[in-house]
Design a protein around this motif. Structure first.
Motif, mmCIF file in Angstrom:
data_model
loop_
_atom_site.group_PDB
_atom_site.id
_atom_site.type_symbol
_atom_site.label_atom_id
_atom_site.label_comp_id
_atom_site.label_asym_id
_atom_site.label_seq_id
_atom_site.Cartn_x
_atom_site.Cartn_y
_atom_site.Cartn_z
ATOM 1 N N LEU A 295 4.165 7.322 -6.566
ATOM 2 C CA LEU A 295 4.728 6.074 -6.062
ATOM 3 C C LEU A 295 4.719 6.051 -4.540
ATOM 4 O O LEU A 295 4.453 5.006 -3.916
ATOM 5 C CB LEU A 295 6.142 5.886 -6.591
ATOM 6 N N ALA A 296 4.975 7.195 -3.918
ATOM 7 C CA ALA A 296 4.952 7.275 -2.456
ATOM 8 C C ALA A 296 3.539 7.037 -1.929
ATOM 9 O O ALA A 296 3.342 6.316 -0.939
ATOM 10 C CB ALA A 296 5.469 8.642 -1.994
ATOM 11 N N VAL A 297 2.551 7.633 -2.591
ATOM 12 C CA VAL A 297 1.159 7.439 -2.189
ATOM 13 C C VAL A 297 0.776 5.973 -2.246
ATOM 14 O O VAL A 297 0.206 5.411 -1.295
ATOM 15 C CB VAL A 297 0.214 8.269 -3.088
ATOM 16 N N MET A 298 1.078 5.315 -3.354
ATOM 17 C CA MET A 298 0.664 3.926 -3.514
ATOM 18 C C MET A 298 1.379 3.022 -2.519
ATOM 19 O O MET A 298 0.779 2.079 -1.980
ATOM 20 C CB MET A 298 0.902 3.463 -4.949
ATOM 21 N N ALA A 299 2.648 3.306 -2.247
ATOM 22 C CA ALA A 299 3.371 2.506 -1.246
ATOM 23 C C ALA A 299 2.748 2.670 0.130
ATOM 24 O O ALA A 299 2.573 1.690 0.866
ATOM 25 C CB ALA A 299 4.848 2.911 -1.226
ATOM 26 N N ALA A 300 2.409 3.914 0.476
ATOM 27 C CA ALA A 300 1.801 4.167 1.786
ATOM 28 C C ALA A 300 0.435 3.505 1.897
ATOM 29 O O ALA A 300 0.092 2.917 2.935
ATOM 30 C CB ALA A 300 1.692 5.671 2.016
ATOM 31 N N LEU A 301 -0.358 3.576 0.849
ATOM 32 C CA LEU A 301 -1.689 2.975 0.886
ATOM 33 C C LEU A 301 -1.613 1.454 0.978
ATOM 34 O O LEU A 301 -2.366 0.824 1.725
ATOM 35 C CB LEU A 301 -2.492 3.396 -0.346
ATOM 36 N N ARG A 302 -0.718 0.853 0.200
ATOM 37 C CA ARG A 302 -0.599 -0.609 0.236
ATOM 38 C C ARG A 302 -0.216 -1.120 1.618
ATOM 39 O O ARG A 302 -0.577 -2.227 1.995
ATOM 40 C CB ARG A 302 0.462 -1.069 -0.775
ATOM 41 N N ASN A 303 0.499 -0.316 2.376
ATOM 42 C CA ASN A 303 0.957 -0.726 3.703
ATOM 43 C C ASN A 303 0.031 -0.256 4.815
ATOM 44 O O ASN A 303 0.393 -0.341 5.997
ATOM 45 C CB ASN A 303 2.367 -0.190 3.959
ATOM 46 N N SER A 304 -1.154 0.216 4.455
ATOM 47 C CA SER A 304 -2.082 0.763 5.444
ATOM 48 C C SER A 304 -3.318 -0.122 5.595
ATOM 49 O O SER A 304 -3.591 -0.975 4.744
ATOM 50 C CB SER A 304 -2.521 2.169 5.012
ATOM 51 N N PRO A 305 -4.109 0.083 6.652
ATOM 52 C CA PRO A 305 -5.365 -0.652 6.812
ATOM 53 C C PRO A 305 -6.378 -0.379 5.704
ATOM 54 O O PRO A 305 -7.345 -1.130 5.562
ATOM 55 C CB PRO A 305 -5.888 -0.160 8.165
ATOM 56 N N LEU A 306 -6.168 0.677 4.921
ATOM 57 C CA LEU A 306 -7.087 0.974 3.818
ATOM 58 C C LEU A 306 -7.016 -0.084 2.717
ATOM 59 O O LEU A 306 -7.885 -0.124 1.853
ATOM 60 C CB LEU A 306 -6.780 2.350 3.224
#
Length: 424
Positions: A295-306
């Motif tokens: 869940l932490a990974v997906m939250a970080a990715l969704r909020n990133s330029p990726l």
């Protein structure tokens, strides 16, 4: 191949029937992807092989008309899902057949070197893939690609568990073991993880990514899990237990080494903490991480330029030019492995969203992917972000491969089964 085409079309109907996403273009996009994937199954007349023909699943019909170990392995599940069992069998059989005496797996199988095929393919010359084929081991930068020794056993285990082909399983079991043993014998193991990776040698082969690489070690855990199931199937109970225990301990070491609390995700490679989509999405989609970490990974990715404008970009921020190989800079595609968009990563992002139970995000990603495929009528290798949106890469010296096997297969794989809602 009439038999494969029949089953591919039949399975495609099942795929379309099981998809939950609401995009009107999804069924059309899946048809485009399946047709492209089937078309990249090439029959090679070869009197020295089996019934006189070997069917190889090549990476594309133009500059990448070769059996690439990595691309093929990542496409295996999608190809099997539309009935391409013969192509998967023969491709795996060929890769194992050309394994080097010390256990090194080929990077690709072809009748000519990659440089000439790419140059001629980009120039519009359709060079046939024909016998006699052989294994090729070194990259354009003169190094070996050690991840072939991981992805091929993993792909083979997927084929075996899907088809229960015990003859194949028994034939190549010890070769798969030697494939993994090569990493130890060759000095590539560092504190229980795959390390000392040469630069320019994994899928980001235009980048000086080396040492301990997160994506390579995801492959290692998946290969060990696959070998555990393979060993059990052929009656090697002791080996099966050993592989289970090794997979579990390796996965713990993987998390301990690569996890970054400040990023909320896995780091890229030894000495580099850029945000990376590949290993993080693979680890979530294949359940290498705890639910909390996922869940932490997906939250970080969704909020990133990726995640802009949709998932598919491999790395942020861009690598410096000093990290990049001469050939991509010469070809005008220096952004190949950082800011270009790859649809297999997009498909993997949908899979990862499904793994954490975010069905709304899963559907939205698949719809965006499908719209892009329909817009351009094919699954292209890479896309540029322009003011008008994502467009297939086209440079003076390079044009994106199309249809691209890796992305086509992973799109089909991600679209199957819908998204069972789970509590987030």
């Amino acid at each position: 191949m009439v038999k494969t085409s029949f089953w591919a079309l039949a399975c495609l109907c099942l795929v379309s029937a099981r998809v939950d996403a609401s995009a009107e273009s999804l069924s059309e996009a899946l048809s485009i992807a399946a047709a492209g994937l089937m078309g990249n199954g090439i029959a090679v007349t070869d009197p020295s092989y089996g019934d006189g023909e070997r069917y190889l699943l090549v990476a594309g019909p133009n500059q990448f008309k070769s059996l690439w170990a990595r691309d093929f392995s990542m496409a295996t599940a999608g190809a099997l899902s539309i009935g391409m069992e013969r192509e998967v069998h023969d491709s795996l059989d060929s890769l194992f057949s050309f394994q080097r005496g010390d256990g090194l797996m080929p990077r690709m199988v072809d009748n000519r070197g990659i440089d000439s095929r790419v140059i001629l393919g980009l120039a519009g010359f359709h060079v046939p893939l024909k016998a006699p084929v052989k294994g090729w081991f070194k990259t354009e930068n003169g190094v070996i690609a050690i991840d072939s020794n991981l992805v091929v056993p993993w792909a083979a285990s997927e084929y075996i568990l899907k088809t229960m082909d015990l003859d194949f399983a028994r034939k190549w079991y010890h070769s798969a073991q030697r494939s993994l043993q090569f990493l130890t014998d060759g000095g590539f193991m560092v504190n229980g993880l795959v390390g000392n990776q040469p630069p320019f040698s994994d899928w980001e082969d235009s980048v000086r990514r080396g040492g301990r690489v997160a994506m390579t070690n995801v492959y290692y855990v998946l290969a060990l899990r696959g070998m555990a199931a393979w060993a059990a199937l052929v009656g090697e109970a002791g080996d099966a237990l050993d592989y289970v225990l090794l997979a579990d301990s390796t996965n713990r070491k993987f998390r301990d080494y690569f996890w970054r609390d400040d990023l909320g995700m896995l780091s890229n490679f030894e000495g580099d903490d850029r945000l990376t989509a590949d290993a993080n999405l693979m680890a979530v989609a294949h359940h290498l991480l705890s639910r909390e970490d996922s869940l932490a990974v997906m939250a970080a990715l969704r909020n990133s330029p990726l995640w802009r404008p949709m998932p598919g970009r491999p790395t942020w921020p861009d690598y410096p030019r000093s990290y990049k190989s001469f050939n991509v800079k010469l070809s005008g595609i220096a952004s190949y492995h950082d800011s270009m968009t790859w649809l297999w990563i997009t498909a993997l992002a949908a899979d990862a969203e499904r793994a954490v139970g975010d069905c709304e995000a899963y559907h939205a990603i698949l719809e965006s992917l499908a719209d892009l495929v329909v817009k351009y009528g094919a699954v292209h290798e890479v896309y540029d972000l322009k003011p008008a949106g994502l467009v297939p890469v086209k440079r003076l010296l390079y044009r994106a491969e199309r249809p691209f096997t890796w992305s086509s297969a992973m799109f089909i794989e991600a679209a199957q089964g819908g998204c069972p809602q789970t509590e987030r």
